[in-house]
Design a protein around this motif. Structure first.
Motif, mmCIF file in Angstrom:
data_model
loop_
_atom_site.group_PDB
_atom_site.id
_atom_site.type_symbol
_atom_site.label_atom_id
_atom_site.label_comp_id
_atom_site.label_asym_id
_atom_site.label_seq_id
_atom_site.Cartn_x
_atom_site.Cartn_y
_atom_site.Cartn_z
ATOM 1 N N GLU A 181 52.420 27.756 29.598
ATOM 2 C CA GLU A 181 52.451 28.509 30.837
ATOM 3 C C GLU A 181 51.090 28.398 31.520
ATOM 4 O OE1 GLU A 181 53.126 33.108 32.442
ATOM 5 O OE2 GLU A 181 53.346 32.630 30.309
ATOM 6 N N THR A 182 51.083 28.324 32.862
ATOM 7 C CA THR A 182 49.828 28.105 33.580
ATOM 8 C C THR A 182 49.644 29.112 34.709
ATOM 9 O OG1 THR A 182 50.900 26.474 35.025
ATOM 10 C CG2 THR A 182 49.783 25.634 33.052
ATOM 11 N N LEU A 183 48.401 29.526 34.915
ATOM 12 C CA LEU A 183 48.051 30.502 35.939
ATOM 13 C C LEU A 183 46.743 30.103 36.593
ATOM 14 C CD1 LEU A 183 48.172 33.343 37.363
ATOM 15 C CD2 LEU A 183 47.006 34.240 35.308
ATOM 16 N N GLU A 184 46.711 30.100 37.922
ATOM 17 C CA GLU A 184 45.474 29.863 38.656
ATOM 18 C C GLU A 184 44.990 31.165 39.286
ATOM 19 O OE1 GLU A 184 44.089 26.463 41.543
ATOM 20 O OE2 GLU A 184 45.251 27.891 42.731
ATOM 21 N N LEU A 185 43.706 31.475 39.058
ATOM 22 C CA LEU A 185 43.036 32.597 39.715
ATOM 23 C C LEU A 185 41.845 32.004 40.456
ATOM 24 C CD1 LEU A 185 42.997 35.147 36.735
ATOM 25 C CD2 LEU A 185 44.662 35.029 38.602
ATOM 26 N N ASN A 186 41.922 31.971 41.768
ATOM 27 C CA ASN A 186 40.896 31.254 42.528
ATOM 28 C C ASN A 186 40.705 31.916 43.889
ATOM 29 O OD1 ASN A 186 39.092 29.013 42.285
ATOM 30 N ND2 ASN A 186 40.289 27.903 43.818
ATOM 31 N N LEU A 187 39.567 31.696 44.497
ATOM 32 C CA LEU A 187 39.292 32.274 45.805
ATOM 33 C C LEU A 187 40.317 31.796 46.832
ATOM 34 C CD1 LEU A 187 37.418 34.008 47.567
ATOM 35 C CD2 LEU A 187 36.051 31.939 47.966
ATOM 36 N N GLU A 188 40.705 30.547 46.742
ATOM 37 C CA GLU A 188 41.687 29.948 47.641
ATOM 38 C C GLU A 188 42.433 28.861 46.895
ATOM 39 O OE1 GLU A 188 39.121 28.700 50.745
ATOM 40 O OE2 GLU A 188 38.233 27.051 49.585
ATOM 41 N N ARG A 189 43.424 28.285 47.534
ATOM 42 C CA ARG A 189 44.180 27.209 46.891
ATOM 43 C C ARG A 189 43.242 26.075 46.482
ATOM 44 N NH1 ARG A 189 49.678 26.678 47.310
ATOM 45 N NH2 ARG A 189 49.448 24.414 47.291
ATOM 46 N N SER A 190 43.442 25.552 45.274
ATOM 47 C CA SER A 190 42.636 24.439 44.790
ATOM 48 C C SER A 190 43.413 23.135 44.978
ATOM 49 C CB SER A 190 42.301 24.623 43.309
ATOM 50 O OG SER A 190 43.461 24.393 42.513
ATOM 51 N N GLY A 215 41.903 35.157 45.703
ATOM 52 C CA GLY A 215 41.030 36.237 46.137
ATOM 53 C C GLY A 215 39.726 36.164 45.375
ATOM 54 N N PRO A 216 38.788 37.076 45.654
ATOM 55 C CA PRO A 216 37.500 37.082 44.946
ATOM 56 C C PRO A 216 37.697 37.270 43.442
ATOM 57 C CG PRO A 216 37.421 38.481 46.889
ATOM 58 C CD PRO A 216 38.857 38.121 46.696
ATOM 59 N N ALA A 217 36.919 36.550 42.647
ATOM 60 C CA ALA A 217 37.069 36.616 41.188
ATOM 61 C C ALA A 217 36.860 38.022 40.660
ATOM 62 C CB ALA A 217 36.083 35.652 40.532
ATOM 63 N N THR A 218 35.936 38.774 41.261
ATOM 64 C CA THR A 218 35.655 40.122 40.759
ATOM 65 C C THR A 218 36.798 41.091 41.026
ATOM 66 O OG1 THR A 218 34.471 40.646 42.807
ATOM 67 C CG2 THR A 218 33.158 39.889 40.921
ATOM 68 N N GLU A 219 37.755 40.680 41.832
ATOM 69 C CA GLU A 219 38.928 41.515 42.082
ATOM 70 C C GLU A 219 40.144 41.025 41.301
ATOM 71 O OE1 GLU A 219 39.623 41.760 46.269
ATOM 72 O OE2 GLU A 219 37.578 42.421 46.722
ATOM 73 N N ILE A 220 40.448 39.736 41.408
ATOM 74 C CA ILE A 220 41.708 39.262 40.834
ATOM 75 C C ILE A 220 41.637 39.056 39.322
ATOM 76 C CG2 ILE A 220 42.466 38.242 43.004
ATOM 77 C CD1 ILE A 220 41.738 35.501 41.950
ATOM 78 N N VAL A 221 40.464 38.734 38.777
ATOM 79 C CA VAL A 221 40.370 38.561 37.320
ATOM 80 C C VAL A 221 40.492 39.905 36.596
ATOM 81 C CG1 VAL A 221 38.931 37.765 35.406
ATOM 82 C CG2 VAL A 221 39.082 36.401 37.505
ATOM 83 N N PRO A 222 39.731 40.944 36.977
ATOM 84 C CA PRO A 222 39.934 42.238 36.327
ATOM 85 C C PRO A 222 41.357 42.770 36.495
ATOM 86 C CG PRO A 222 37.838 42.220 37.468
ATOM 87 C CD PRO A 222 38.571 40.982 37.889
ATOM 88 N N ALA A 223 41.979 42.532 37.648
ATOM 89 C CA ALA A 223 43.351 42.998 37.855
ATOM 90 C C ALA A 223 44.304 42.316 36.892
ATOM 91 C CB ALA A 223 43.774 42.740 39.301
ATOM 92 N N TRP A 224 44.147 41.010 36.712
ATOM 93 C CA TRP A 224 44.993 40.284 35.761
ATOM 94 C C TRP A 224 44.759 40.771 34.338
ATOM 95 C CZ3 TRP A 224 42.994 36.429 32.235
ATOM 96 C CH2 TRP A 224 43.996 35.874 31.422
ATOM 97 N N VAL A 225 43.506 40.978 33.964
ATOM 98 C CA VAL A 225 43.203 41.445 32.607
ATOM 99 C C VAL A 225 43.812 42.825 32.375
ATOM 100 C CG1 VAL A 225 41.361 42.156 31.046
ATOM 101 C CG2 VAL A 225 41.164 40.007 32.310
ATOM 102 N N ARG A 226 43.741 43.686 33.370
ATOM 103 C CA ARG A 226 44.349 45.012 33.213
ATOM 104 C C ARG A 226 45.844 44.891 32.936
ATOM 105 N NH1 ARG A 226 40.683 46.423 37.435
ATOM 106 N NH2 ARG A 226 42.293 46.078 39.019
ATOM 107 N N GLU A 227 46.510 43.948 33.599
ATOM 108 C CA GLU A 227 47.930 43.729 33.341
ATOM 109 C C GLU A 227 48.153 43.238 31.914
ATOM 110 O OE1 GLU A 227 49.470 41.055 36.232
ATOM 111 O OE2 GLU A 227 48.774 42.250 37.929
#
Length: 229
Positions: free
Chosen positions: A193-202, A214-226
């Protein structure tokens, strides 16, 4: 226990004040990449290269891990997942943020390498062309950084971990620099399974099962909380 391999690039450290590797004009901190990030550049002007990396080392020392680094450390510390961070970054912000299982595929500013015998040792804050290797004594000291044209470190270990993973996550990377840019395709072929977390499309967004931007400091902690919920 799920096995998670996380690839991180310059985007995860950008919000700590570490500038991304290469700007749109092809320069890295106002220098041509060919001059400061190739063996040929080092051979042509080792003093320039050492000054460049001495400045990068000082900048990283002054920086602090951000919420994205710390969130990945929390995911590892929770113990319900086996987490491996593979980073393209040469800073130590993952380690200072609390991550213990980190592979620096492009080397680290904290390392020195003897170009004559291959010996490695902790880098001092300031390195010089005339520094002697503590093992062989030859003044052939260089930063322990993987430059363009050189093979990234621990690739077999990385490929093995990637193919055995349950989830591959790419964070803050453009998808332009190989071999890391090919990790998602290899994961897909292995049924991971694959997931991209990035400021914009790569460049490789289309290969991922899921992408969040989105910004890493927002989307990475949100994913970890999930993941920890």
């Amino acid at each position: 226990m799920a096995k998670i391999v996380i690839l991180t690039g310059a985007g995860i450290s950008a919000e700590s004040g570490i500038r991304t590797f290469r700007a749109e004009d092809g320069l890295w901190e106002e220098h041509r990449v060919e001059d400061v990030a190739t063996p040929e550049g080092f051979a042509a002007d080792p003093d320039l290269v050492h000054r460049f990396y001495n400045a990068r080392r000082a900048a990283v020392t002054a920086a602090e891990p951000n919420a994205a680094h710390c969130a990945l450390a929390d995911l590892e510390a929770d113990g319900r997942h086996e987490v491996l961070v593979v980073t393209q970054n040469v800073d130590d912000l993952h380690e200072r943020g609390g991550s213990r299982h980190v592979i620096h595929m492009h080397g680290t500013l904290n390392g020195a390498l003897c170009a004559a015998c291959g010996h490695r040792w902790p880098a001092p804050a300031v390195m010089h062309r005339t520094d002697s290797c503590p093992s062989c004594g030859v003044p052939a000291t260089r930063p322990d950084i993987v430059w363009f044209g050189e093979m990234p470190y621990r690739m077999e270990e990385i490929w093995t971990a990637l193919r055995a993973a349950d989830l591959f996550v790419s964070i803050g990377t453009s998808g332009n620099v190989y071999p890391a840019a090919g990790f998602v395709q290899d994961a897909v072929r292995a049924g991971v399974e694959t997931l991209e977390l990035n400021l914009e499309r790569s460049s490789g967004t289309r290969w991922f099962d899921t992408a969040r931007h989105g910004p890493a400091t927002e989307i990475v902690p949100a994913w970890v909380r999930e993941m920890l919920a």
